[in-house]
Design a protein around this motif. Structure first.
Motif, PDB file in Angstrom:
ATOM      1  N   LYS A 106       0.831  -1.203   0.000  1.00 18.56           N
ATOM      2  CA  LYS A 106       0.000   0.000   0.000  1.00 18.56           C
ATOM      3  C   LYS A 106       0.870   1.259   0.000  1.00 18.56           C
ATOM      4  N   GLU A 107       0.458   2.251  -0.780  1.00 17.22           N
ATOM      5  CA  GLU A 107       1.160   3.542  -0.794  1.00 17.22           C
ATOM      6  C   GLU A 107       0.617   4.377   0.352  1.00 17.22           C
ATOM      7  N   ASP A 108       1.347   4.375   1.471  1.00 16.62           N
ATOM      8  CA  ASP A 108       0.831   4.936   2.709  1.00 16.62           C
ATOM      9  C   ASP A 108       2.004   5.352   3.582  1.00 16.62           C
ATOM     10  N   ASP A 109       1.880   6.501   4.268  1.00 15.76           N
ATOM     11  CA  ASP A 109       3.005   6.991   5.064  1.00 15.76           C
ATOM     12  C   ASP A 109       3.320   6.092   6.252  1.00 15.76           C
ATOM     13  N   ALA A 110       2.300   5.465   6.841  1.00 15.84           N
ATOM     14  CA  ALA A 110       2.543   4.570   7.970  1.00 15.84           C
ATOM     15  C   ALA A 110       3.248   3.294   7.521  1.00 15.84           C
ATOM     16  N   VAL A 111       2.831   2.754   6.382  1.00 14.98           N
ATOM     17  CA  VAL A 111       3.502   1.580   5.815  1.00 14.98           C
ATOM     18  C   VAL A 111       4.946   1.919   5.474  1.00 14.98           C
ATOM     19  N   CYS A 112       5.135   3.051   4.830  1.00 10.98           N
ATOM     20  CA  CYS A 112       6.476   3.493   4.452  1.00 10.98           C
ATOM     21  C   CYS A 112       7.359   3.628   5.689  1.00 10.98           C
ATOM     22  N   PHE A 113       6.824   4.213   6.749  1.00  8.96           N
ATOM     23  CA  PHE A 113       7.577   4.392   7.983  1.00  8.96           C
ATOM     24  C   PHE A 113       8.010   3.042   8.557  1.00  8.96           C
ATOM     25  N   LYS A 114       7.099   2.081   8.604  1.00 10.06           N
ATOM     26  CA  LYS A 114       7.419   0.770   9.163  1.00 10.06           C
ATOM     27  C   LYS A 114       8.507   0.068   8.374  1.00 10.06           C
ATOM     28  N   LEU A 115       8.455   0.192   7.055  1.00 11.70           N
ATOM     29  CA  LEU A 115       9.449  -0.489   6.226  1.00 11.70           C
ATOM     30  C   LEU A 115      10.793   0.241   6.235  1.00 11.70           C
ATOM     31  N   LEU A 116      10.754   1.553   6.418  1.00 13.81           N
ATOM     32  CA  LEU A 116      11.992   2.316   6.463  1.00 13.81           C
ATOM     33  C   LEU A 116      12.700   2.142   7.792  1.00 13.81           C
ATOM     34  N   PHE A 117      11.926   2.072   8.877  1.00 12.30           N
ATOM     35  CA  PHE A 117      12.485   1.930  10.226  1.00 12.30           C
ATOM     36  C   PHE A 117      11.906   0.667  10.881  1.00 12.30           C
ATOM     37  N   PRO A 118      12.375  -0.504  10.506  1.00 14.70           N
ATOM     38  CA  PRO A 118      11.819  -1.737  11.072  1.00 14.70           C
ATOM     39  C   PRO A 118      12.225  -1.938  12.524  1.00 14.70           C
ATOM     40  N   LYS A 119      11.384  -2.682  13.241  1.00 15.39           N
ATOM     41  CA  LYS A 119      11.720  -3.074  14.603  1.00 15.39           C
ATOM     42  C   LYS A 119      12.681  -4.252  14.576  1.00 15.39           C
ATOM     43  N   GLU A 120      13.339  -4.527  15.719  1.00  9.79           N
ATOM     44  CA  GLU A 120      14.160  -5.744  15.847  1.00  9.79           C
ATOM     45  C   GLU A 120      13.288  -6.964  15.607  1.00  9.79           C
TER      46      GLU A 120
END
Length: 353
Positions: free
Chosen positions: A339-353
């Protein structure tokens, strides 16, 4: 299959962050309203910290109970007690807060004038341009957002008072002035600015804000679009300048931090800013594939640059342009990596451990 894709994307992203550490890992977002302060603090504790973010740019604007100019405070603006909750959470995790108040441009939006020009209409660069009942672009007035007049003799006494107050309220060492998408500057109808060089006007305002902050040892951050030549690069009038403000890049102090936003392509303009002597962070928005390419470019630049250039490439600042509450709703909602979405983008750019 989708679960495997999510794992793979996050795994690759994690490897990318680990391979080359970047000095700035940031999020730029509106400060939450009162109802979402506790949710936002939870987000800091449970999401920003584990993802190892170290920078939080908060667009406060007039969402704060200013004491220096209470007439500019939104009716439901944040109290100092509410701000303290955010500050304490960030301090606990070593996250630097950089409060933002849009200066110069973005003094209106669509059909609504911003708080500064509502209270002080005399600061308006284009008082003869009326906001329409229904906003469309393009329009005969060339209206996107209003600007204040940088040469008005009283404007800085007001805006610097709230800048100082907000920096102190958030215990910050830097301030973000916005300064993006300034279309109204040096307007022909302004008795003070008409006929003046737009690049000199823009540079003068950046320098004045920078110098004021420097008096207290604070650093100025701005968006970088007005410092890029939109015509020569083909980047266009939104992510770059068509009104000649780009020449200001050679007129402003080199210690101004640049947030270089690009949302449709992986434009390598970070090199341009670094070669001009500026520290720069790349800023994506909602296209995860582009954000990952932008991250790789930033990493490659640091890996292959000379010692003189390397330290100018600071990292990544993800941007969110909706209210904090609606972002949190998307963030904690269903996750679709395609999905083209800022929240999705954020999660993929800054993944958790």
């Amino acid at each position: 299959m989708k679960k495997y894709l999510v794992f793979l994307l996050c795994f690759v992203s994690h490897l990318s962050w680990s391979q080359y550490d970047l000095p700035v890992k940031g999020l730029a977002i509106a400060a939450p309203d009162k109802q979402n302060v506790d949710r936002f603090v939870k987000f800091i504790n449970e999401e920003l910290a584990p993802r190892e973010l170290n920078t939080l740019i908060l667009r406060v604007d007039y969402n704060f109970k200013y004491k220096s100019h209470p007439e500019l405070a939104e009716e439901n603006g944040l109290s100092q007690m509410e701000v303290n909750k955010i500050v304490e959470a960030c301090q606990k995790h070593g996250i630097a807060i950089i409060p933002q108040v849009n200066l110069l441009g973005h003094q209106s939006w669509a059909t609504t004038v911003g708080k500064l020009l509502e209270v002080y209409p005399e600061f308006d660069e284009t008082p003869n341009v009326e906001l329409p009942e229904e906003y469309v672009w393009p329009n005969d007035d060339g209206l996107y957002c209003k600007s204040y007049c940088p040469l008005h003799p009283e404007v800085h006494a007001v805006v610097f008072a709230i800048v100082d107050e907000i920096v102190e309220a958030f215990k910050a060492n830097a301030f973000h002035a916005g300064m993006d998408e300034v279309f109204y500057i040096g307007h022909e109808d302004c008795p003070r600015c008409q006929g003046r060089d737009k690049a000199e006007l823009f540079a003068g305002e950046v320098t004045k804000i920078r110098n004021h902050l420097a008096l207290n040892g604070k650093r100025l951050w701005i968006w970088g679009d007005r410092l890029i030549d939109g015509k020569t690069t083909g980047i266009g009038l939104w992510e770059a300048s068509y009104n000649n403000t780009y020449r200001a890049i050679d007129m402003i102090p080199k210690d101004v931090m640049i947030c270089d936003w690009h949302y449709e392509r992986v434009d390598p303009t970070a090199v341009y800013f670094a070669m001009k002597g500026f520290d720069v962070a790349t800023s994506p928005w909602r296209k995860a594939d582009l954000a990952k390419q932008q991250l790789k470019l930033m990493q490659d630049l640091r890996a292959n640059a000379t010692d003189e250039m390397k330290e100018h490439y600071k990292g990544m600042v993800h941007t969110v342009w909706s209210p904090a509450g609606s972002f949190l709703n998307r963030f904690y909602g269903p996750f679709d990596p395609e999905k083209e979405d800022d929240a999705v983008c954020f999660k993929l750019l800054f993944p958790k451990e």
